[in-house]
Design a protein around this motif. Sequence first.
Motif, PDB file in Angstrom:
ATOM      1  N   VAL A  59       0.825  -1.206   0.000  1.00  0.00           N
ATOM      2  CA  VAL A  59       0.000   0.000   0.000  1.00  0.00           C
ATOM      3  C   VAL A  59       0.857   1.253   0.000  1.00  0.00           C
ATOM      4  CG1 VAL A  59      -1.897  -1.153   1.167  1.00  0.00           C
ATOM      5  CG2 VAL A  59      -0.221   0.112   2.507  1.00  0.00           C
ATOM      6  N   ALA A  60       2.118   1.146   0.387  1.00  0.00           N
ATOM      7  CA  ALA A  60       2.988   2.321   0.381  1.00  0.00           C
ATOM      8  C   ALA A  60       3.228   2.833  -1.033  1.00  0.00           C
ATOM      9  CB  ALA A  60       4.315   1.991   1.044  1.00  0.00           C
ATOM     10  N   ALA A  61       2.963   1.974  -2.001  1.00  0.00           N
ATOM     11  CA  ALA A  61       3.190   2.395  -3.381  1.00  0.00           C
ATOM     12  C   ALA A  61       1.891   2.601  -4.143  1.00  0.00           C
ATOM     13  CB  ALA A  61       4.049   1.367  -4.104  1.00  0.00           C
ATOM     14  N   ILE A  62       0.754   2.357  -3.475  1.00  0.00           N
ATOM     15  CA  ILE A  62      -0.511   2.418  -4.201  1.00  0.00           C
ATOM     16  C   ILE A  62      -1.229   3.731  -3.891  1.00  0.00           C
ATOM     17  CG2 ILE A  62      -2.727   1.280  -4.539  1.00  0.00           C
ATOM     18  CD1 ILE A  62      -1.441  -1.284  -3.524  1.00  0.00           C
TER      19      ILE A  62
ATOM     20  N   TYR B 106      -2.910  12.837  -4.266  1.00  0.00           N
ATOM     21  CA  TYR B 106      -2.460  12.616  -2.887  1.00  0.00           C
ATOM     22  C   TYR B 106      -1.879  11.229  -2.813  1.00  0.00           C
ATOM     23  CZ  TYR B 106      -3.093  12.679   2.232  1.00  0.00           C
ATOM     24  OH  TYR B 106      -2.929  12.643   3.574  1.00  0.00           O
ATOM     25  N   PHE B 107      -0.574  11.129  -2.841  1.00  0.00           N
ATOM     26  CA  PHE B 107       0.012   9.785  -2.805  1.00  0.00           C
ATOM     27  C   PHE B 107       1.196   9.737  -1.858  1.00  0.00           C
ATOM     28  CE2 PHE B 107       0.277  11.825  -6.990  1.00  0.00           C
ATOM     29  CZ  PHE B 107       1.486  12.452  -6.851  1.00  0.00           C
TER      30      PHE B 107
ATOM     31  N   ILE C 151      -5.126  -3.174  -6.209  1.00  0.00           N
ATOM     32  CA  ILE C 151      -4.343  -3.071  -7.455  1.00  0.00           C
ATOM     33  C   ILE C 151      -5.232  -3.395  -8.656  1.00  0.00           C
ATOM     34  CG2 ILE C 151      -2.382  -4.011  -8.723  1.00  0.00           C
ATOM     35  CD1 ILE C 151      -1.025  -4.538  -6.077  1.00  0.00           C
ATOM     36  N   PHE C 152      -6.043  -4.460  -8.496  1.00  0.00           N
ATOM     37  CA  PHE C 152      -6.924  -4.879  -9.590  1.00  0.00           C
ATOM     38  C   PHE C 152      -7.886  -3.756  -9.955  1.00  0.00           C
ATOM     39  CE2 PHE C 152     -10.787  -7.053 -11.157  1.00  0.00           C
ATOM     40  CZ  PHE C 152     -10.234  -7.797 -12.178  1.00  0.00           C
ATOM     41  N   SER C 153      -8.451  -3.090  -8.931  1.00  0.00           N
ATOM     42  CA  SER C 153      -9.428  -2.061  -9.259  1.00  0.00           C
ATOM     43  C   SER C 153      -8.752  -0.827  -9.849  1.00  0.00           C
ATOM     44  CB  SER C 153     -10.273  -1.702  -8.035  1.00  0.00           C
ATOM     45  OG  SER C 153      -9.443  -1.402  -6.962  1.00  0.00           O
TER      46      SER C 153
END
Lengths: 344, 171, 162, 401
Positions: free
Chosen positions: A105-108, A114-115, A258-260
Motif C-alpha cells: 500500500v505504500a506504493a498504491i 495525494y500519494f 491493485i486490480f481495481s
Amino acid sequence: MLDSFILFIKNIILWPPVFYLLIAPGLVTILISLLLLIWAERKIAGRIQMRYGPLEISPKIGGAIQLVADLTRYMLQEIIIPRTVDTLPYLIAPIAGFIISLLPVAAIPISPIYFPSPMTNSIIVALALTTLPPILNILAAWASNNKFSLIGGARESFLIAAYELIVILSAIGAMVIYGTSDFTEAVSLQKNLWGIILNPISAIAFYVAVLMATGRFPFEIAEAEAEIVMGAYTEYSGLLYGLSMGISYTRMFVYNVIFSLLFLGGWQPFFTIGGHIFISYVLIPATVVILKALIVSLTMVFTRAIYGRLRIDQALGGAWKFWFLVAIVGLIWGSALTYLQQVI
Amino acid sequence: MGGKYVEKVVPSRNLSLLNKAKNHAEALALGAKFLVRPLRITYRYPIVKEIPDQGYRGLIVLDDNKCIGCSLCARICPASAMKMFQAGEKKLRPAVNYERCVFCGYCVDICPENALKHARTHDVVFESGESMLYIGEKFTLDPDTQILSGKVRIYRVRVDEKRGLIYEPIR
Amino acid sequence: MTDSSREFQGTSLLSEKTSEIIIDSPDQLLPLAKQLKDKGYDHVISLSAVDYPKSNELHLVIHISSYTKRDLQPKVFELRVKLKKSEPKVPSLINIWPSVEFQEREAYEMFGIVFEGHPDLRNILLDQEEFSGVHPLLKDFKIPEEDITLKLKEDVKSGTNK
Amino acid sequence: MEQINNVGGFSAKKVDDKTLILFFGPQHPSSGHMRIIVKLDGDIIVESDPDIGYVHRTMEKLSETKEWIKNSVLFERLAILDAGNVTQAYIIALEKLLNVEPPPRALYLRTILSEINRISSHLYGMGIFAIMIGSSTGYMWFFGDREIMVQLAERITGSRLTHTYHIPGGVRRDVSNAFLEELEKGLNYIERRLKDYEVMFVNNPIIRSRLENVGVLSRERAIELGVTGPNLRASGVSYDVRVEEPYGAYQFVDFEVPVYKEGDALARTFQRFDEIRQSISILRQLIKSIPEGPVLNEKYLKLFTKKMKDIWDAEKRVKFPSIFANLRPPAGKAYGRVEEGRGEIFFYLESSGEAKPYRVRVVTPSFRNSILLKYLPVGERLADLPAIYGSIDYFPPEADR
C-alpha cells in the motif's frame, strides 16, 4: 491545545506516507474490510449451505462483529511454542508476514493528487512488494519442524512460481495499453473506458492468479485442511495463528486494490464536490477505490461455497498450461491494441 | 419381482472446455440462487427449541401407583442403567441412571403394568454425575411440563415437499 | 455362563442353501481351500474362531462365497477347521484368498492362532505393545457382570440428593 | 532400519532420505478414528498401512455377557448412521435360531426403515467425502438433507439414530397413514435435490477433476480383496445381498441394482447417487403396497395380556412379552446378512441354549473395505488419500467393532 492537536493530525496522521500505511488503504481500512470480508464469507457460505452463519454475537446486526470476538479469543489464548520448533523464525514469520503483506500500500495511490511517494514506477514497485509474504510462509513452514507444515510450505513454493508470472504478465498486459507504469496515470487514462473492457483477457488471468496467490477456493492448496491439517500454520496457536490467517485476506484485499486501479478504473468516475479539498480529493476517491476492491473480494470469497479444492498438480498444470497462455494472449492483445491505436 | 442388476456407464467423461465452462456457470448460478433465496434447514437452537412428536423416546417417567416392582425393566436394560432399589418395606422400585441410559425404551415396552412412559424431552443438562441418577420422587416427575411452560419458543418439525423441513411454532 | 455345561458341538441350523465342511487337521486346509477356490468361491466373508474349552479345541470358522459364479452367489459356505488349543497353528490362506489378510490378523490377536506364511502377522485392532497375553475372545478371558439391584448410599436412599 | 536415538520417549528410526513417513491420523481433521501411516516419495504414496484399532469396543466379547435381545442395542452402535440395517442382520440370524418369522407388515416396515437408513447413510458418506475434497457446500447439503431422513426414521421408531426397531418376530411399532404421506413428501424433496447435487457436486468441474481416475479399483482386484457394497458394484461386480438372498420385503418390489464398470471415485459417487434413486423407488412401491395386519409373530402375540393388547390398539406400540427378557434359543448356529449402506454385514451366531450367546461373529462392510486403504492409495498423490478414504465411504467405528 486543540490547535496543536489539529496540527498533529494534519501534519502527522494526514501526512501521506503515514496516512497510507495507517488509515487508507492501510491498517485501519484493511482491518475493517477484513472484518467485513470474513463476516461476509461466513454469511454467504451460510446462506448457500442451508444455515444461518454466525449469529451468536450481536444477533441484531447479523453477527457482524463475530470476528472481533474471534480476535479477542485469539489474543487471550496462550501461544503455545512447541519444544521442537526453531523459536526465533517461528515467532517472526507470521508477524513479519502480516507487516510485509501491508507494505504494497505504500506504493498504491488512492487519489489523483495525494500519494505516499511520487513514483513513476509505482505499479512495478507494488507488484514486487506483493511477492514477499509467501517467503515468510515458507519460513514458518520450515521453522515449525512438522511434516504437514513442510508439505504446506513446499506446496506454497510451487504455487508462487506458477501465479507470480501470471500476475505480472497480465499486469503488463494492462500497462502496455496505458503506456505507463504509474498508477495515477493509468487511472486517469481509464476515464472513458475501464481496463477490464479494453483488455478482458488480462483481467481474467489476473483475477484467477489472485485467487491462486491468496489461497482462495479452489486453490486453497497450501493449507488444505483435510489433507495437511493447516499447512505451514499447523503448529501455530493464539494470536500468531490469528495473524497468519489475516495474511491471506490482507493480501487478497491489497491485490484487489491493485486490480481495481488497473482494470476497474480506480477512482473513476472522478468528481469533486465543494468543501474541503481533503474530502474531494482524498476521501471520495479512496472510498470509491476501496468499495470496488471490496466488491471484487466478495466475489472471491463467494467461490468458497461453490468449489472444492484442486490437487497441487492440477493447479500447477492449469496455471502453466492454461492461465499462463491466457496471460500471454492478454499481453499480445494489449500490445496489438496499442499498436492499432498508434497506426490509426 | 425382486431386484436385478443393470450395468451403467458414467455419463460424459472427458468434457470439452465449453462444457466445462457451462458446468462452472451452472454451479455458480445455483450458488447465486441459494444466496438470494436460501433454503434453511437449521433453526436457532437455544432461542427456539424443537419438541418431537408423541412417541419420541425421551426421558423416562415412572408412575409410582402402577408399578408393581416386578424388576423386568431392570432385567432387560441393555446398559444396566435401570436398577431396582428398596423403596420401603417389601417395595421395590426402579431408578434410572442417565449416565448410562441409551434410550432404547426396552424398559418402557416390557413393563407389564405400563407404569413407565417416555417423555418427549431429550435435551437435559446435568451439573454432576450424581444428579443423573433419577430415583424416588425425582423419577416420577414429567419433564415435558417444565419444557412446555418455559420461556423458549417451541417448534414442531414437519417434512415438507418444497423446503425439506418446516418448523411450525406450537406457541 | 462361560463354563457352559451344554456346550454346543456342531449341529446345523443354517438354511438349506448352505453347505458345510468340518476338517480335523489343519494340514487338509490348503488343498481343500484350493478346490473351493477353483469351484468359484472367490472371497472370504468371515474368518474367525470359536473356543471350546471343554474339548480343548479351537475351531477356525471360515465363511466363503462367490462374486462371479451366478449359482454360487446366494450361497454361504462354511469351512470349519479343528485346532488344538495348546498349539493353534494353521497355514495362512492369503495366497488363495487375499481378502483374508486383515481377518487373519484379527484372529491372531483375538485367539492367538498363528497363520503360517502370513506376510504381516501383527495386531490390527488391539495395541501391539501393551498386550497382556490373554487373547480376549478365548473363554478364559472373563468380564465381570453387573447385578440388577442398586447399591444405595444413605443420601441416595432418602431421595433428596439433587 | 536401525534405531538411532531416543527422543522424548519415542524411538526414532533412520529411514532413507528420499521418503517421508507421515502419520495421517488419529489426530487429523480428516482421518476419522484411525490412522494411516503413509510413506511418501515426494508427493506420491509408496506405502500405506492403515491402523484401524482406535475405537475398539470389544463387541464380540461383550455380547457373550449380555442376553440375546440386549445385544441388538449393543450392535446398532456399530454403525449409528445405519442402525436399522445392522440390527436387522442380527435379528434375522436370531430369528433363524428361534425359528420365528415376522408377519408381512413387519417385513414391509423393516424394509422401509432399511431404505430410509440407506439414503441417510449414503448422504452421510457423500457429505464426509465432500468435505475431504474441500467442498463445504456439498458437506452441508448432504448433511442437511440427511436430517429429513433422520426425522422420518424418528417418526417410525421414536429415536433419531439408535432405532432399536427390530425384535425377534417383528418390529416394535406400527406406522400411521399420515406417516406414509409424510414419507412420500420427503422422497419428493430428496428426488428434487438430487438434481442440485449433480450441478453443484458431481458435475462441478473442480470436484469432478478430483474424482476422475482417482483410486481406480479394477474388477479383478475388487474380487480378490473381497470388497463389498457400492465399492464392489462400482467396479463392475454384480453382487447385492438384497438380490442374492432377499430378506424383508425386497421380494415384493421391483428394483434395479446399478453396476458401474470404471471403479474410480467418480463411479463410486455415481453408484451412490443411483442407489439413492433406487431407494426412493423402492420406498414408493412399499408405501403403495404395504399390507394391513399385526407386526409381531403369532407365537409372541399369544402371550399378550389384556393390558398389552389395549396398548397395542390405542398406541400401535408392541409391548414385550416378559419372555423377551430371557430368550433362550435352542442350541445351534445361524448367520444373518443384510446389505447395508456400505455393503454386506454378516452376523454368525452360536447358541448353546443359554440366555446369552455362546459366540457372536460380526463382519462389517467397513472392516472388509478397510483393506482398500492399504492397497488403493499406493501410487496416488497425498492429496488423493482423503479423496480415496472418502470415496470408499469408510466408517471407522464400524470397522473397529
